[in-house]
Design a protein around this motif. Structure first.
Motif, PDB file in Angstrom:
ATOM      1  N   GLN B  91       0.841  -1.204   0.000  1.00  0.00           N
ATOM      2  CA  GLN B  91       0.000   0.000   0.000  1.00  0.00           C
ATOM      3  C   GLN B  91       0.871   1.246   0.000  1.00  0.00           C
ATOM      4  O   GLN B  91       0.660   2.164  -0.807  1.00  0.00           O
ATOM      5  N   TYR B  94       3.078   1.664  -3.326  1.00  0.00           N
ATOM      6  CA  TYR B  94       2.246   2.029  -4.481  1.00  0.00           C
ATOM      7  C   TYR B  94       1.823   3.485  -4.401  1.00  0.00           C
ATOM      8  O   TYR B  94       1.911   4.249  -5.367  1.00  0.00           O
ATOM      9  N   LEU B  95       1.389   3.888  -3.215  1.00  0.00           N
ATOM     10  CA  LEU B  95       0.903   5.262  -3.047  1.00  0.00           C
ATOM     11  C   LEU B  95       2.054   6.261  -3.043  1.00  0.00           C
ATOM     12  O   LEU B  95       1.907   7.397  -3.488  1.00  0.00           O
ATOM     13  N   ASP B  98       2.708   7.163  -6.452  1.00  0.00           N
ATOM     14  CA  ASP B  98       1.642   7.907  -7.121  1.00  0.00           C
ATOM     15  C   ASP B  98       0.863   8.712  -6.080  1.00  0.00           C
ATOM     16  O   ASP B  98      -0.267   8.389  -5.741  1.00  0.00           O
ATOM     17  N   ALA B 102      -3.031   8.684  -4.429  1.00  0.00           N
ATOM     18  CA  ALA B 102      -3.264   8.620  -2.983  1.00  0.00           C
ATOM     19  C   ALA B 102      -4.195   9.745  -2.545  1.00  0.00           C
ATOM     20  O   ALA B 102      -5.124   9.538  -1.759  1.00  0.00           O
ATOM     21  N   LYS B 106      -7.918   9.194  -1.047  1.00  0.00           N
ATOM     22  CA  LYS B 106      -8.199   9.673   0.308  1.00  0.00           C
ATOM     23  C   LYS B 106      -9.364  10.641   0.342  1.00  0.00           C
ATOM     24  O   LYS B 106     -10.214  10.587   1.231  1.00  0.00           O
ATOM     25  N   VAL B 170      -1.031   7.607   5.792  1.00  0.00           N
ATOM     26  CA  VAL B 170      -0.936   8.113   4.420  1.00  0.00           C
ATOM     27  C   VAL B 170      -1.477   9.545   4.332  1.00  0.00           C
ATOM     28  O   VAL B 170      -0.879  10.413   3.689  1.00  0.00           O
TER      29      VAL B 170
END
Lengths: 201, 201
Positions: B91, B94-95, B98, B102, B106, B170
């Motif tokens: 997670q 990947y975020l 990019d 994200a 969100k 995140v």
DNA sequence: TGAAAATGAATGAATGATCATTCATTTTTA
DNA sequence: TAAAAATGAATGATCATTCATTCATTTTCA
């Protein structure tokens, strides 16, 4: 910045909470709020500067009240377990009483934080969020100071865990049409979080 | 439902990710996306049914890819620690690659879940969220089955803690202009979460 | 003391700004 | 050269906000 107070001010603010919760800020027309508040469309502008001003005033007043109460209660607890329990309990009970506010906070507050348009708005929203995070940080620090929490704990990660867990619990409660009793989760969540925060086994 | 594929389709989708992340969905005009994609306003409608269709397609494709990869990797791990580590790692990485995605996930995905307008949209969004939650639930169940996690653990609370903590981490990374290294938080967060999930000391 | 004038609150249709989408036209492609 | 793709100004719908008007209450005046 609200223009004027009074009975209709409260009516409009409460109506807005309900309608924002139901439709979301962006799908809410001012006329919907007016109707819910039983005033004319134009009356809204006697009390609020704009549609956005309604939202900001809502956060300022309703969250301000919650934060003030929570700050007071948490700070007067001595041991960190009671502090954390109090925070969870107050957050959950306040929101359980006002699911509409919970909904608006969850879905509109963070948006506003990110998409703030002017300095006054920015300061207001940031102030509210800052106070909330400070309260959590105070608890984390107390836990470490009292030798209850893992001294190697990264306070930021602790914050993310506490904030995120509570936030997600409330969100799930909202998304599941409040089918479970939020308050019954206080103790189990407290234990779960304390477990993670304490010294490793 | 996207109308047509091709080079411009990808260009529009990537442009939209960037512009939605920067301005938010509601403050994004179609003309902004068109400009970013270097196509005319009307061209957008050769490829997508509507502005909302862009957002849905974005989630479908970009999140679909992330979930598929995560599902595969997590399921092939044996012990629950590796499963959870893999989930967090994938997670976050990947975020981190990019951040625009994200940001959009969100701030727009949960809104769409709540404000879904029609059955097709509803099913798509629910499917994505369901898969994510199922992955977490699978980890929780494995932890309990393997005797690593507290057998009295409420699986729902475990889910809220895992999902909420990662989500908030995140979010904070995004709000702090990505000033900290997200990947460096994988192991400490893993430990913090495992600590909470394991049998009490 | 009653009528007229002034005031402030409230109203809701009108206004003007915004913007997603269309469609007549142009450009590109095979 | 005809069909497909692309264009971007026009269109029409939406909706926050304004403002001319009304209404209720208070104040002033004779």
């Amino acid at each position: 910045m609200a223009k004027k107070r009074g009975e209709k001010y409260e009516a409009i603010l409460n109506a807005a909470t309900k309608v924002f919760a139901q439709y979301g800020y962006h799908q809410t027309q001012v006329t919907k709020i007016a109707k819910e508040a039983q005033v004319a469309d134009g009356t809204i502008y006697l009390y609020f500067k704009s549609k956005e001003d309604i939202l900001i005033s809502l956060f300022d007043e309703k969250m301000g009240g919650l934060l003030a109460a929570a700050e007071e209660k948490v700070l007067e607890q001595q041991d960190v377990e009671s502090k954390l329990r109090t925070l969870i309990f107050m957050q959950f009970s306040y929101l359980a009483q006002d699911p509409d506010l919970a909904m608006v906070i969850k879905f509109e507050l963070r948006q506003l934080e990110l998409r703030q348009l002017n300095e006054v708005t920015r300061n207001k929203i940031n102030e509210l969020l800052r106070r909330h995070l400070h309260l959590i940080d105070h608890i984390v620090k107390s836990g470490i100071d009292q030798g209850v929490f893992n001294p190697e704990l990264d306070p930021f990660l602790a914050r993310y865990m506490i904030f995120g867990t509570l936030d997600e619990t409330v969100t799930s409660w909202l998304m599941k049409d409040r089918k479970f009793d939020l308050l019954s989760k206080v103790e189990p969540l407290l234990n779960l979080l304390l477990n993670g925060l304490k010294r490793a086994a």
